[in-house]
Design a protein around this motif. Structure first.
Motif, mmCIF file in Angstrom:
data_model
loop_
_atom_site.group_PDB
_atom_site.id
_atom_site.type_symbol
_atom_site.label_atom_id
_atom_site.label_comp_id
_atom_site.label_asym_id
_atom_site.label_seq_id
_atom_site.Cartn_x
_atom_site.Cartn_y
_atom_site.Cartn_z
ATOM 1 N N PRO A 53 0.826 -1.206 0.000
ATOM 2 C CA PRO A 53 0.000 0.000 0.000
ATOM 3 C C PRO A 53 0.867 1.266 0.000
ATOM 4 N N PHE A 54 0.429 2.275 -0.751
ATOM 5 C CA PHE A 54 1.154 3.547 -0.789
ATOM 6 C C PHE A 54 0.166 4.698 -0.811
ATOM 7 N N THR A 55 0.674 5.857 -0.401
ATOM 8 C CA THR A 55 -0.057 7.114 -0.511
ATOM 9 C C THR A 55 0.855 8.088 -1.230
ATOM 10 N N GLN A 56 0.332 8.793 -2.198
ATOM 11 C CA GLN A 56 1.121 9.776 -2.954
ATOM 12 C C GLN A 56 0.490 11.146 -2.805
ATOM 13 N N LEU A 67 -1.678 0.467 -4.700
ATOM 14 C CA LEU A 67 -0.701 -0.578 -4.424
ATOM 15 C C LEU A 67 0.490 -0.404 -5.358
ATOM 16 N N ILE A 68 1.678 -0.653 -4.813
ATOM 17 C CA ILE A 68 2.906 -0.513 -5.594
ATOM 18 C C ILE A 68 3.646 -1.846 -5.629
ATOM 19 N N THR A 181 6.844 15.725 -5.240
ATOM 20 C CA THR A 181 5.900 14.628 -5.139
ATOM 21 C C THR A 181 6.421 13.695 -4.058
ATOM 22 N N GLN A 182 5.546 13.283 -3.146
ATOM 23 C CA GLN A 182 5.945 12.410 -2.057
ATOM 24 C C GLN A 182 5.167 11.103 -2.136
ATOM 25 N N ILE A 183 5.883 9.997 -1.986
ATOM 26 C CA ILE A 183 5.265 8.668 -1.992
ATOM 27 C C ILE A 183 5.621 7.985 -0.671
ATOM 28 N N ARG A 184 4.599 7.669 0.125
ATOM 29 C CA ARG A 184 4.791 6.987 1.406
ATOM 30 C C ARG A 184 4.356 5.537 1.247
ATOM 31 N N LEU A 185 5.252 4.622 1.631
ATOM 32 C CA LEU A 185 4.967 3.207 1.559
ATOM 33 C C LEU A 185 4.581 2.688 2.942
ATOM 34 N N ASP A 186 3.702 1.717 2.972
ATOM 35 C CA ASP A 186 3.311 1.082 4.223
ATOM 36 C C ASP A 186 3.561 -0.415 4.084
ATOM 37 N N PRO A 187 4.857 -0.812 4.161
ATOM 38 C CA PRO A 187 5.197 -2.215 3.908
ATOM 39 C C PRO A 187 4.733 -3.183 5.006
ATOM 40 N N ALA A 188 4.244 -2.679 6.106
ATOM 41 C CA ALA A 188 3.703 -3.441 7.238
ATOM 42 C C ALA A 188 4.624 -4.495 7.756
#
Length: 188
Positions: A53-56, A67-68, A181-188
């Motif tokens: 999951p990601f947020t941009q 999803l990335i 541009t910012q991309i935050r990943l949530d690799p859990a």
């Protein structure tokens, strides 16, 4: 105003940027920074993110998510918010498809900041220049650009560094127009 005077003024205006670039680059070559750069290269040789999951956040403040999937040399970003879109990128090019309006945009990555992360393997030397390394406790941050033309953009990678293991959680891309541009990943 004469052409010579105009050139001198332009050079003087650029002087602080050139000095800052020189100061930052020299620090990157120190042994602790060289070790950090090697760790990041090793991370990109083996990483295989699948449906993370990601947020941009785009430069205009708009937010998207989805999803990335990333593996050396390839990136696939499938947006579900604000609507269905997809970015598929490989070493030299990317295709952005917008399901809402049916458009397809082809993007060359030779001069794009995103292209810095799509080599296979990712090499952070030669055509890529590391401009800054920060290593506060529990974190590693590395900024890079294209050595032949740093004005084309800057990529800053932020990793969690726990127990000697790196986990990418934030990518910031400053483009040629200085838009972030910012991309935050949530690799859990």
């Amino acid at each position: 105003m004469s052409a010579g005077l105009l050139r001198r003024r332009n050079l003087l205006a650029l002087a602080p940027l050139l000095l800052a670039a020189c100061a930052t680059t020299s620090g990157v070559e120190s042994p602790p920074n060289a070790a950090a750069v090697s760790r990041v290269e090793a991370y990109f040789k083996t990483v295989n993110l699948h449906d993370v999951p990601f947020t941009q956040v785009w430069p205009n403040g708009a937010v998207g998510s989805g999803l990335i999937t990333y593996r050396p040399g390839a990136l696939d970003m499938r947006f579900t918010t604000p609507h269905e879109m997809e970015l598929r990128a490989s070493e030299r090019s990317a295709v952005f498809t917008d399901a809402q309006n049916g458009s397809e945009t082809h993007i060359g990555l030779a001069h794009s900041a995103l292209g810095l992360l799509l080599g296979n393997p990712v090499r952070l030397s030669g055509p890529v220049m590391v401009t800054d390394v920060q290593q506060p406790p529990g974190m590693l941050q590395l900024s890079l650009t294209r050595a032949e033309n740093p004005s084309q953009g800057l990529v800053t990678l932020r990793f969690k560094d726990v127990g000697g293991r790196l986990t990418l959680y934030d990518v910031r891309i400053l483009d040629v127009q200085r838009k972030l541009t910012q991309i935050r990943l949530d690799p859990a």
